[in-house]
Design an enzyme around this catalytic site. Structure first.
Site, mmCIF file in Angstrom:
data_model
loop_
_atom_site.group_PDB
_atom_site.id
_atom_site.type_symbol
_atom_site.label_atom_id
_atom_site.label_comp_id
_atom_site.label_asym_id
_atom_site.label_seq_id
_atom_site.Cartn_x
_atom_site.Cartn_y
_atom_site.Cartn_z
ATOM 1 N N ASP A 23 0.884 -1.167 0.000
ATOM 2 C CA ASP A 23 0.000 0.000 0.000
ATOM 3 C C ASP A 23 0.921 1.215 0.000
ATOM 4 O O ASP A 23 1.542 1.532 1.014
ATOM 5 C CB ASP A 23 -0.886 -0.036 1.255
ATOM 6 N N LYS A 87 2.917 11.129 -3.463
ATOM 7 C CA LYS A 87 1.856 10.458 -4.237
ATOM 8 C C LYS A 87 0.949 11.480 -4.939
ATOM 9 O O LYS A 87 0.390 11.209 -5.990
ATOM 10 C CB LYS A 87 1.043 9.585 -3.285
ATOM 11 N N GLU A 187 -7.210 0.485 -4.530
ATOM 12 C CA GLU A 187 -7.232 0.382 -3.066
ATOM 13 C C GLU A 187 -8.565 -0.162 -2.532
ATOM 14 O O GLU A 187 -8.560 -1.061 -1.684
ATOM 15 C CB GLU A 187 -6.905 1.743 -2.440
ATOM 16 N N ASP A 211 -12.786 5.683 2.826
ATOM 17 C CA ASP A 211 -11.362 5.745 3.173
ATOM 18 C C ASP A 211 -10.997 7.165 3.615
ATOM 19 O O ASP A 211 -10.891 8.075 2.794
ATOM 20 C CB ASP A 211 -10.541 5.326 1.933
#
Ligand code: AMP
Length: 621
Positions: A23, A87, A187, A211
């Site tokens: 992850d 990211k 994800e 999330d």
């Protein structure tokens, strides 16, 4: 213990290779694997450092890199040489960053030559791919150290909304870190897998994955059908998360202690201490009702859960609004969701859990560690790809394009070669002739533009389309390629519900050498194929034009003069002659143009007449 095997030709001991799940997060990253004995996914905790590796890279004065918790401390002391949230830059151009250009404490460079951003550290320019690779290298090293075996292959997760360029950048980062990236997985898909959802190919479920991390929020609605995970919708805010909760607490304490925000901000040590206290308070309040502490001589830090909840209510409400939007985009009602999965550290806040459960009308799943759930799911996916789960067979990609024949014998690709499978894709078609009641669906495999150069897999007729004018029926053709490589093709006429389907095995009877030859042929014949496609398209346009004009003359001839009819017939004949003589595409399109230009005013004239007719019977007040 990893399994050990003996190489029979050399007699050497070989350790069975582990494929890890990673992850690669905005704030934190983790690596997980399947324990060889109990077969359960487990996040790797190397030397008791914890499973979470902060996604922070620091460049020391000597040019070395430090990654993780050790790098995090430099965020305050040496921000220019400490990279966080990389990211957010992956696969992005400077323009993509828009209003968030000033978010970063380090230097983000607009690189015109490549279009993608670079980060400047001292005098070196790094691409976000290289920086992400540093984080991946650290994860890989930790995995190798903890498992005492080389780690060369991985599955890496990305947000469901990541585009091709961001996915490719993630793959490249893996490559730079010495990892073969077997699969990029969404994800939310990984989170669902971690909860065991979607492992049984017969399962059909709709899942919401909520999330809420430190700095980002995503809601994804997934549909799981025959082992295929389809993202129905995603929504969220890439600049909203637990950090905003911390900020709300800080502002509250500043007010309570009657301090001035600017003064606090100028005091680097105080503001850093305050930030840590706020995060601590937030975490304590996830399990207790009151938090009390102080920063010596400077301020009291007291907070009760109900006050905290009042502070964060507007933020939580925004996430629920996103859920509402995602449900509406997916055209679903909350009660149609079969499971709600909580991901990200901030879902530990009881108010968040309650708000999400209330919105979806069912208790959300939070039994797994919300920080680890994505990495655990990635490990399960890795295990499937390693072939350790004989019950599920996931093929990597489809080697050849799958498509159907459209007018003139052209190949219309539906699932392009190299698509991940299982997969599902479709397109809508219509009829070309008035009153057409059957439609032939021919399924082909291959890279050539004309179907007769490709391999025919199946053919069937969609029968019973109600008679309608050409262009009216809506025929959905869907290709569903399951994990076993079985292709199901279904055709549905939407107005009538007429439905037909076939199943084929595209790989059947093809050797690797034949697949290779088919790919090679498509390259050798590329130019030839493009020319052939252009001629076929021109001929199809001409056929359609002739059909329309002849039908128009039949129906509406009374509104045209004798000369007009004469000239039309002449131009029609001319186009037919060009087609019959096998003329090239330019000759065909020129004749089409002449006919079109001459006849297009007719349609308007007929429309005016029919409008007048319709109006004449009615009174307009
Ligand atoms: P992630 O990005 O998923 O690692 O989430 C990190 C965020 O979760 C940070 O904002 C943390 O402060 C927050 N977090 C971690 N543990 C807790 C907790 N027990 N209660 C509330 N927030 C937490």
């Amino acid at each position: 213990m990893a399994k050990v095997a003996i190489n029979l030709s050399t007699g050497a001991l070989q350790q069975e290779e582990v494929i890890v799940g990673i992850d690669l997060g905005t704030t934190n990253s983790l690596v997980a694997y399947i324990h060889p004995e109990d077969k359960k996914p487990i996040a790797i905790n190397d030397q008791g450092q914890g499973t979470i590796v902060p996604s922070v890279v620091h460049f020391t004065d000597t040019g070395e890199t430090v990654v993780g918790t050790a790098a995090k401390d430099y965020l305050i002391t040496d921000p220019a040489n400490t990279i966080y949230s990389v990211k957010r830059l992956l696969g992005k151009s400077y323009q993509d960053l828009g209003a968030h250009k000033d978010y970063f404490g380090y230097k983000v460079i607009d690189d015109d030559s490549e279009g993608l951003v670079k980060v400047r550290v001292k005098n070196t320019f790094y691409s976000p791919i290289e920086l992400s690779a540093e984080i991946l290298k650290e994860l890989r090293a930790r995995a190798e150290h903890a498992l005492k075996t080389p780690v060369n292959r991985a599955v890496i997760t990305v947000p469901a909304y990541f585009n091709d360029s961001q996915r490719q950048a993630t793959r490249d980062a893996g490559k730079l870190a010495g990892l073969e990236v077997l699969r990029i997985v969404n994800e939310p898909t990984a989170a669902a897998l971690a909860y065991g959802i979607g492992i049984d190919p017969n399962e059909e479920k709709t899942v919401a994955v909520y999330d809420l991390g430190g700095g980002t929020f995503d809601i994804s609605i997934l549909s799981i059908h025959q082992g295929i995970f389809e993202v129905l919708s995603t929504h969220g805010d890439t600049y909203l998360g637990g950090d905003d909760f911390d900020r709300a607490i800080i502002n509250h304490w500043i007010q309570e202690n009657q301090l001035i925000a600017d003064t606090v901000n100028l005091d680097k040590n105080l503001s850093q201490e305050l930030r840590l206290k706020a995060e601590e308070a937030k975490k304590v309040l996830s399990s207790q009702q009151v938090y009390t502490s102080s920063i010596e001589g400077k301020m009291e830090c007291h907070l009760e859960r109900h006050t905290f909840e009042a502070l964060i209510a507007p933020i939580v409400t925004r996430t629920i609004e996103s859920c509402r939007q995602a449900m509406s985009d997916a055209k679903l009602q909350p009660e149609q969701v079969d499971a709600v999965i909580m991901v990200g550290g901030s879902t530990r806040v009881p108010m968040v859990y309650e708000a999400v459960s209330e919105f979806f009308g069912r208790p959300a799943n939070n039994t797994l560690n919300p920080d680890e759930v994505v990495a655990l799911g990635a490990a399960i996916q890795a295990d499937i790809l390693a072939g350790n789960r004989k019950d599920i067979l996931l093929l990597d990609v489809t080697p050849l394009t799958l498509g159907i024949e459209t007018m003139g014998g052209l190949m219309d690709p539906i699932i392009p070669r190299n698509s991940k499978i299982p997969t599902k894709a479709g397109r809508q078609y219509t009829t070309s002739i008035d009153g057409q009641v059957n439609m032939k669906i021919s399924v082909y495999q291959g890279e050539r533009d004309v179907v007769h150069e490709n391999r025919k897999l199946a053919e069937f007729d969609l029968k019973g389309i109600p008679a309608m004018p050409a262009g009216f029926p809506k025929v959905d053709v869907n290709f569903i390629l399951n994990a076993d490589g079985i292709l199901k093709v279904e055709a549905i006429e939407l107005r009538s519900g007429t439905h037909q389907e076939v199943e084929v095995k595209p790989q059947y009877g093809l050797t690797d050498a034949q697949v290779e030859q088919m790919l090679l042929d498509s390259i050798t014949h590329a130019r030839e194929d493009v020319n052939a496609r252009m001629i076929i398209e021109a001929r199809t346009t001409a056929d359609q034009m002739l059909y329309q004009v002849e039908r128009f003359l039949e129906k509406n001839g009374e509104y045209l003069t004798e000369e007009e009819i004469q000239l039309t017939r002449q131009n029609v004949q001319q186009l037919k002659d060009v087609l019959a003589s096998g003329g090239d595409k330019d000759a065909i399109l020129t004749a089409v143009d002449v006919l079109e230009e001459q006849t297009s005013p007719f349609a308007e004239r007929v429309m005016q007449i029919s409008i007048k007719k319709a109006m004449s019977g009615k009174k307009i007040e």
